[in-house]
Enzyme design. Structure first.
Site, PDB file in Angstrom:
ATOM      1  CB  SER A 114      -0.733  -0.023   1.294  1.00 37.74           C
ATOM      2  OG  SER A 114      -0.333  -0.048   2.415  1.00 37.74           O
ATOM      3  CE  LYS A 132       3.548  14.773   3.696  1.00 39.56           C
ATOM      4  NZ  LYS A 132       2.464  14.750   4.903  1.00 39.56           N
ATOM      5  CD  GLU A 133       3.323   6.260   1.421  1.00 37.58           C
ATOM      6  OE1 GLU A 133       2.990   5.640   2.617  1.00 37.58           O
ATOM      7  OE2 GLU A 133       2.543   6.026   0.514  1.00 37.58           O
ATOM      8  CG  ASP A 162      -6.036   5.092  -1.128  1.00 40.51           C
ATOM      9  OD1 ASP A 162      -6.845   4.440  -1.811  1.00 40.51           O
ATOM     10  OD2 ASP A 162      -6.331   5.416  -0.026  1.00 40.51           O
ATOM     11  CE  LYS A 175      -8.057   9.364   7.686  1.00 40.59           C
ATOM     12  NZ  LYS A 175      -9.414   9.579   8.009  1.00 40.59           N
ATOM     13  CE  LYS A 176      -1.632  -0.119   5.753  1.00 40.72           C
ATOM     14  NZ  LYS A 176      -0.717  -0.442   6.641  1.00 40.72           N
ATOM     15  CG  ASP A 183       3.189  -0.323   6.306  1.00 33.79           C
ATOM     16  OD1 ASP A 183       2.067  -0.349   5.742  1.00 33.79           O
ATOM     17  OD2 ASP A 183       3.447   0.081   7.364  1.00 33.79           O
ATOM     18  CG  ASP A 195      -2.612  -1.485  12.919  1.00 34.47           C
ATOM     19  OD1 ASP A 195      -3.475  -0.939  13.794  1.00 34.47           O
ATOM     20  OD2 ASP A 195      -1.475  -1.174  12.902  1.00 34.47           O
TER      21      ASP A 195
END
Length: 1087
Positions: free
Chosen positions: A335, A341-342, A371, A558-559, A583, A794
């Protein structure tokens, strides 16, 4: 030239194409027709969503660089020889041209379809008919003279259409009249499956008519099932109990400390400090809470265990002599949400480590959830798929570890150790050069996309201006500034300049098969080319890019929402019985980690496991681990302890799930409950076994078959594909029935056949299930999949599974860490990370997911552990007060007790000694170091006085006032200083979370100065009270030392904060000096 195909949904939930491809190629060689469809799917981008048509956009190329791997989307190939076409011809598994006619006329998929549909099946080259194959010939072959077998369910023949094969299991439940029943009059699907040539739905389950494992069609070559069953049974895993010499004293010390704490608190309540009742009251309340909090944390640690796996036994059980694997399918989810930022390079390396993992290629699938719908992520992923053509065979040939290229080429140890192949040095040098070029391409993608988009936009503007002049229109031309793909078409996702239908919260759903499913048989490379890949399997796992649809007005969750979209899409496309989620910055460090996790799932009792959680290990942490980023106390102490109960909590990444557990079902019970008191008078209809997995424990006794069937869409949505994949996933996830104690197993060899090839309607159905409206009026996010409503989805998801009676296990790989990732080493980023976790815990406490409301299926110690998850942030309130108590004591000249008598000191000494001994024993059985334990204690106080306190306030605001809390992603990139690996560590970024710890330090420092001055100049100095106050002040300051060090900034530089601190210290010293040596004529502290 790009082309589009449109799909609509029929009443039977089947997507049908409305282009030249809407025909059945049953009159053509089935091998060719499957290859045609597979290649078409891999070269098409599927888009669609709410109130929009599902389209298949055929792409000539995915990235600007040339792609060569035959599985790669947009791979290089010959051009179609039909005049005016020029598209790529069909190809086989090696990328060689697939020519359906003996005249070797080169033809693309669309022209081939047109020739069959409109030209009577005549080849455009030689003008002769394509050769046909009777599909029923092989099916009828082999039954002559054989014993009559139980009839297959309607549509369940092994050579029926793809849809019939996929739905065979569900039809067998509905059309009961054609089923062969057992003596209990229930459909025995095990008998049907293993006594016929039918397949178990859309999956891998298969058994040939003669019980032969070597061939899908029973050609007599291979191994018999009885051969596998004759082998002596050996377990795949074993428990390694903590030695009694360690665990027995550990439990005894816990009991002793509980007793001493009870006596101490009783003594404290009875002996009040009349001189400072307010100080005594605050301290007693805090101490009572600390004792309660410690008890919640300590009780679940009573039964820690270690586990070990045996990969050799796994190999013997699941690898057949023919080389085919009997392991179940595995879908890996990655994801990502924001390429800024990633970094795409980090995500690309994670994908490469997955593609190179040591797991059967045909059973492995990788799904990447973007996403943000960014073209940058899409093209970076395509570049990674292209580079995998070199990297994955290189890893297999030379057994490379780790299989993340960035980490491998950055290793500081000798890369040539234990390498015996003479060409390793040459191969490594070549691959390193290719990887450097790959990095440059990835880093240059943002500029490349921008330049390309600007160029196409300029052309569009010029074209519009010409049209304006021709039409003599005076209105100004407004052309949306689109983002363009490499093939010269608009990107359907988020544009660099957001516009309607093309922004982060408003874009269509996208699915692109980057690497099509691999062939059934190994595909060995050749000696020519960059590397000598003779005898090396060059196949790559299925790789799919997914960006779910987003529209304004919808809560996309969101996630958790993104993960649920992947669950549904993967169920349609590959339906692996197990799901591994990672991740984007967590890569596979141990290529055999997946097999180690599968040892637990496939072992005896594995059918009651919902997930296998791996520890999180991190790279790029400063050597001193200033802010306890490794979190070893949690991962090596708490999680091992929970493994002795019902299992560890789910921590968000590095977790291997059983798909059926994510669907909200409970584990199978050893014995079915009776139907009730009046079951003998009015017996209920028995439910076929295929439907029992579709029910929770409570549902089974309350509904009959028809009601259950009608309720299923209300749970899972209206996709029949999805619902009919559920029994297949449940069956494939069962352990082997190779031991009498395995009550719910499958026979060995059932999964030796790989999944079927993807077709366009299947991918179109996957587009439908990732649309923004699909979850409306369903149980997704409430009972099914990742649970919504918390920023720590989670923990809640794992809690729901344990609440249904599932168990989990903790897998600590022995030779190498399973996964590695990155963690924020900057103080501000670390505090915000802890703030997010703590806020999620507060949300859990105020929700129905509070462990106080857990079901009776959850063990008491497991319930206490989950209760502690929701309560621990509230300790910050009492911790904050307690950190100010030493300073208040020094300011007032009083202490929390009347005097420092022997009783108080003895209690304090025993409590401290037992705490230290417990810490030493925990270090002994967990394997952590004393320094790691102390770092954890320090950051417990730092986080408790900053992030945890803020989380409690934000959580209360959300519950009382309904104020929503939003969080930003933790930045995965490093600092700007390329010369310093730990540049982020020394960067001072101000945040309001720093105010409470700074205030505590200042107040305690000033309190020490005031206390010393008062005591020195007092008429009757109270040294005992001063000593007690100073001792506890130093205890607070020692815990806050890493925080103070972080405020000092970078080594060798002097930030502004240093001058502020210098001023404070100077003022404190001045006041102390004035107190010690007052000016003449002043009397300080009395006569």
């Amino acid at each position: 030239m790009a082309s589009h195909n449109h799909f609509t949904r029929t009443n039977s939930a089947r997507y049908v194409s409305h282009s030249g491809g809407d025909i059945e190629l049953s009159s053509v060689d089935p091998t060719i027709s499957q290859k045609v469809e597979e290649q078409y799917v891999s070269n098409s981008m599927f888009t669609g969503g709410f109130n929009s048509a599902t389209k298949a956009h055929l792409m000539d190329k995915v990235i600007e660089t040339e792609t060569t791997h035959p599985q790669m989307a947009g791979s290089k190939g010959s051009s179609c020889a039909v005049p005016g076409c020029g598209a790529k011809v069909m190809s086989d598994g090696r990328g060689q041209d697939l020519l359906p006619c003996e005249c070797d006329f080169k033809i693309c998929r669309d022209c081939f379809v047109d020739a069959v549909k409109t030209n009577g099946g005549i080849c455009p080259g030689c003008e002769k008919l394509y050769k046909n194959t009777d599909l029923l010939a092989d099916q009828n072959d082999g039954y002559n003279g054989q014993q009559q077998r139980p009839p297959a369910p309607e549509g369940g023949s092994s050579r029926g259409s793809k849809m019939e094969r996929r739905l065979s299991l569900m039809k067998s439940t509905i059309n009961k009249s054609v089923l062969k029943r057992s003596q209990t009059r229930d459909f025995d699907h095990n008998r049907w499956l293993f006594e016929t040539k039918g397949t178990y739905g859309y999956g891998n389950a298969f058994w040939t008519k003669d019980g032969n494992l070597g061939s899908a069609y029973g050609d007599g070559e291979g191994v018999e099932m009885q051969d596998l069953m004759r082998k002596p049974w050996r377990p795949l895993t074993r428990k390694l109990k903590i030695p009694a010499a360690i665990i027995s004293p550990y439990r005894l010390l816990i009991f002793i400390r509980v007793v001493v704490l009870a006596l101490f608190l009783t003594w404290r309540i009875k002996h009040q400090n009349e001189d400072a009742i307010w100080l005594w009251g605050m301290s007693v309340v805090c101490e009572l809470w600390f004792a309660f909090s410690w008890l919640l944390d300590q009780l679940p640690k009573l039964c820690p265990i270690n586990r070990a796996t045996d990969l050799q036994v796994l190999k013997e059980k699941f690898e057949t002599p023919t080389g085919k694997s009997d392991l179940p399918g595995l879908d890996v989810f990655v994801s990502t949400a924001d390429p800024d930022k990633e970094p795409p390079l980090v995500t690309a390396n994670t994908i490469l480590s997955i593609l190179a993992a040591d797991y059967p290629v045909e059973k492995l699938s990788c799904y990447v959830s973007d996403d943000g719908g960014a073209l940058l992520t899409f093209e970076a992923m395509a570049e990674a798929a292209s580079f995998a053509n070199i990297w994955v065979p290189f890893c297999r040939k030379h057994e490379i570890e780790p299989r993340n290229p960035e980490s491998y080429f950055s290793l500081k140890r000798d890369p040539y150790k234990n390498k015996v192949k003479f060409d390793f040095v040459k191969d490594r040098r070549k691959v390193k050069r290719e990887y450097d070029e790959f990095k440059v391409r990835i880093n240059g993608l943002p500029d490349s996309i921008k330049r390309r988009s600007d160029a196409y936009h300029a052309k569009e503007e010029i074209k519009a201006m010409k049209m304006q002049k021709q039409n003599r229109d005076d209105e100004p031309v407004k052309i949306p500034k689109a983002t363009w793909m490499a093939d010269g078409t608009h990107w359907p996702g988020t544009w660099l300049t957001p516009d309607t239908d093309h922004s982060k919260g408003d874009h269509a759903g996208i699915i692109q098969v980057m690497l099509k499913p691999p062939s059934d048989e190994p595909l060995h490379g050749v000696s020519e080319g960059l590397l000598d890949l003779t005898d090396v399997d060059i196949r790559l796992p299925l790789l799919v890019y997914v960006s779910r649809e987003k529209r304004p007005g919808y809560d996309h969750n969101k996630k958790a929402g993104a993960m649920n979209a992947l669950v549904r899409a993967s169920a349609i496309m590959s339906n692996g019985a197990f799901i591994l989620n990672l991740d984007c910055d967590h890569y596979i460090y141990n290529s055999e980690a997946m097999k180690e996790g599968m040892c637990f799932m496939m072992d005896r009792g594995g059918d009651r496991l919902c997930y296998v959680q791996f520890p999180q290990r991190f790279e790029g942490i400063d050597p001193s681990d200033r802010y306890a980023n490794h979190n070893t106390v949690f991962f090596d102490v708490n999680m091992r302890a929970l493994d002795g109960l019902m299992g560890p909590v789910y921590v968000g990444t590095g977790c291997l799930f059983r798909r059926i557990a994510l669907y909200g079902f409970g584990p199978r019970r050893p014995k079915e409950r009776s139907s009730g008191w009046f079951s003998c008078c009015s017996p209920r209809r028995q439910l076929p076994e295929e439907y029992r997995v579709l029910l929770t424990d409570d549902d089974f006794d309350d509904y009959d078959v028809e009601i259950i069937v009608s309720l299923v869409p209300e749970k899972f949505g209206n996709s029949m594909f999805l619902m009919k994949s559920i029994p297949t996933a449940e069956y494939q996830g069962r352990p082997l029935a190779d031991h009498p104690s395995v009550k719910n197993g499958r026979k060995p060899g059932a999964l030796i056949i790989t999944r079927k090839l993807l077709d366009a309607p299947t991918v179109a159905e996957a587009i439908a299930v990732i649309s923004c409206w699909y979850e409306d009026k369903t149980e997704w996010g409430t009972r099914i999949g990742w649970i919504y409503g918390s920023v720590t989805e989670d923990v809640v998801t794992g809690y729901r599974m344990h609440n249904r009676g599932w168990k989990s296990v903790y897998c600590v790989t022995t030779k190498r860490d399973a996964f590695r990732g990155t963690a924020p080493i900057n103080l501000t980023d670390r505090l915000h990370q802890v703030l997010r976790w703590a806020t999620g815990s507060v949300e859990i406490f105020f929700s129905r997911n509070n462990a106080l409301f857990a079901s009776p299926k959850m063990k008491i110690l497991q319930r206490i552990a989950y209760l502690n998850v929701g309560i621990y942030p509230f300790t910050s309130i009492f911790l904050m007060v307690y950190c100010f108590l030493p300073a208040l004591s020094l300011f007032s000249g009083q202490f929390i007790v009347q005097t420092l008598n022997v009783t108080f000191l003895v209690y304090l000494l025993i409590i401290s000694i037992t705490l230290c001994l417990l810490a030493l024993l925990e270090i002994k059985w967990s394997g952590i170091s004393l320094d790691e334990w102390w770092r954890n204690e320090q950051f417990w106080l730092i986080g408790g006085t900053s992030a945890h306190l803020a989380a409690v306030l934000q959580g209360l605001l959300k519950v009382v006032a309904g104020v929503e809390i939003s969080f930003t992603l933790t930045t995965k990139s490093g600092g700007d200083d390329v010369d310093d690996e730990f540049a982020d560590l020394y960067m001072v970024k101000w945040t309001w979370l720093m105010i409470p710890p700074i205030t505590i330090m200042m107040v305690n420092l000033i309190g020490i100065a005031v206390g010393f001055s008062r005591t020195i100049y007092a008429v009757i100095p109270q040294w005992s009270k001063l000593l007690g106050g100073v001792f506890f002040s130093f205890w607070v300051l020692a815990h806050l030392y890493p925080f103070a060090k972080g405020l000092m900034g970078r080594r060798g530089r002097t930030p502004t904060i240093v001058y502020v601190w210098s001023g404070l210290v100077a003022i404190t010293i001045s006041l102390l000096w004035v107190a010690i040596n007052p000016p003449a004529g002043y009397n300080i502290g009395g006569s």
